[in-house]
Design an enzyme around this catalytic site. Structure first.
Site, PDB file in Angstrom:
ATOM      1  CB  SER A   3      14.213  -2.775   3.503  1.00 38.37           C
ATOM      2  OG  SER A   3      13.126  -2.031   2.984  1.00 38.37           O
ATOM      3  CE1 TYR A  48      10.660  -3.983   8.163  1.00 35.46           C
ATOM      4  CE2 TYR A  48      10.868  -2.238   6.529  1.00 35.46           C
ATOM      5  CZ  TYR A  48      10.989  -3.566   6.878  1.00 35.46           C
ATOM      6  OH  TYR A  48      11.449  -4.479   5.968  1.00 35.46           O
TER       7      TYR A  48
END
Length: 332
Positions: free
Chosen positions: A140, A153
């Site tokens: 990501s 996260y």
């Protein structure tokens, strides 16, 4: 290129994982679908078969290394030696750090980080004796830049990057032909924003620009077919985040402190659904898309450039690349 290959995909029942297994089905792969939500898994397996692939379901919680090992054993017994392992599964909490309970932070880390560790371990235990195989880690932009409301996260994605780099260098030291690559994704229109635990007063949303999960799936499958590069980037926001973090991190801190929270909130109330402790798609199939179809882009110049990189370099890519970016940027 993937026809007949045995490919394991974690998080296969929804979102990006769901889009990945559909594309693998189109390419005729033998796909092992690993996730917790049995309704989502069953529907995904049907789609893979309809599209031309072979699919088998392996319900498992990737946070549990014994379940991951058992799934890997079953895959090789049912489908044959694992050629490719794609880690996609994750869970998270949308909340300010002080509002996340310790057990929730721990659970997010176990799924989103350790799930990749256990998947990589299971894959390598079977690939090493054969001296071949490919592992794809779904990364990501948040592996480079943490943002507010997603501390658990972001921490996990940073950890995956460091872990993957360490494993890759060990394989290089061994002279192994096993390839490990990462695909860093931008904001995506997936069910994540409907089923991640939220303590926000408003419904969360991806930080624009938003891309459809099929954009991510094309990049992930391409990386599985061409794993010699260490990283692939998807979406202009991903590239901008990585470059910005390297060049002007202090400015990004101030910008995100001012606008990062607002950019992740809609005017709607939260869904009230959470998949942190149990699957959200046990009885309901959420598919690959979330509720932001109207805003989501269906093309990414970065994916196109990654796939045509060698041709562009050979041709003197400056003018061609600029034209490609301009053309694809106009398409949704």
């Amino acid at each position: 290129m993937l026809e007949g290959k045995v490919v394991v995909v974690t998080g296969a029942s929804g979102g990006v994982g769901r889009a990945v297994v559909r594309l693998l089905g189109e390419k005729g792969a033998k796909v092992a679908l690993v996730a917790r939500g049995e309704t989502g898994l069953a529907t995904a397996a049907t789609e893979v078969g309809t599209l031309g692939g072979t699919a088998k379901v392996y319900p498992a919680d990737v946070a549990d290394h014994e379940q991951v090992e058992a799934a890997a054993d079953s895959v090789e017994r049912d489908l044959g030696p694992i050629d490719i392992w794609i880690n996609v599964a994750f869970s998270s909490v949308f909340a300010r750090f002080q509002d996340i309970e310790p057990e929730e932070f721990e659970r997010t880390t176990a799924v989103t980080y350790l799930g990749y560790v256990w998947g990589t371990r299971a894959a390598l235990r079977r690939m090493r004796p054969r001296g071949r195989g490919v592992i794809v880690q779904t990364g990501s932009a948040l592996a480079y830049r943490g943002i507010p409301l997603q501390s658990a996260y972001c921490g996990a994605k940073h950890a995956i990057k460091g872990f993957t780099e360490s494993v890759r260098t060990e394989l290089l030291d061994e002279g192994s032909d096993i390839k490990v690559t990462m695909v860093h994704l931008p904001a995506l229109n997936t069910p994540q924003f409907d089923w991640v635990l939220s303590r926000l007063r408003k419904h969360p949303q991806p930080v624009p620009p938003i891309y459809q999960p099929e954009v991510a799936a094309r990049a992930i499958v391409y990386a599985a077919e061409h794993p010699s590069r260490r990283e692939y980037w998807v979406g202009g926001s991903t590239v901008g985040t990585i470059l910005g973090e390297r060049l002007i991190p202090g400015l990004l801190d101030r910008y995100l402190g001012a606008f990062g929270v607002k950019s992740q909130l809609t005017d709607e109330k939260p869904s009230g659904v959470s998949n942190l402790w149990s699957p959200a798609d046990e009885d309901t199939d959420y598919g690959a898309h979330g509720e932001f179809d109207a805003e989501a882009k269906t093309r990414s110049p970065q994916v196109w450039l990654s796939q045509h990189r060698n041709h562009l370099l050979a041709a003197g890519a400056g003018g061609i690349a600029a034209a490609a970016v301009a053309a694809l940027g106009r398409r949704r």
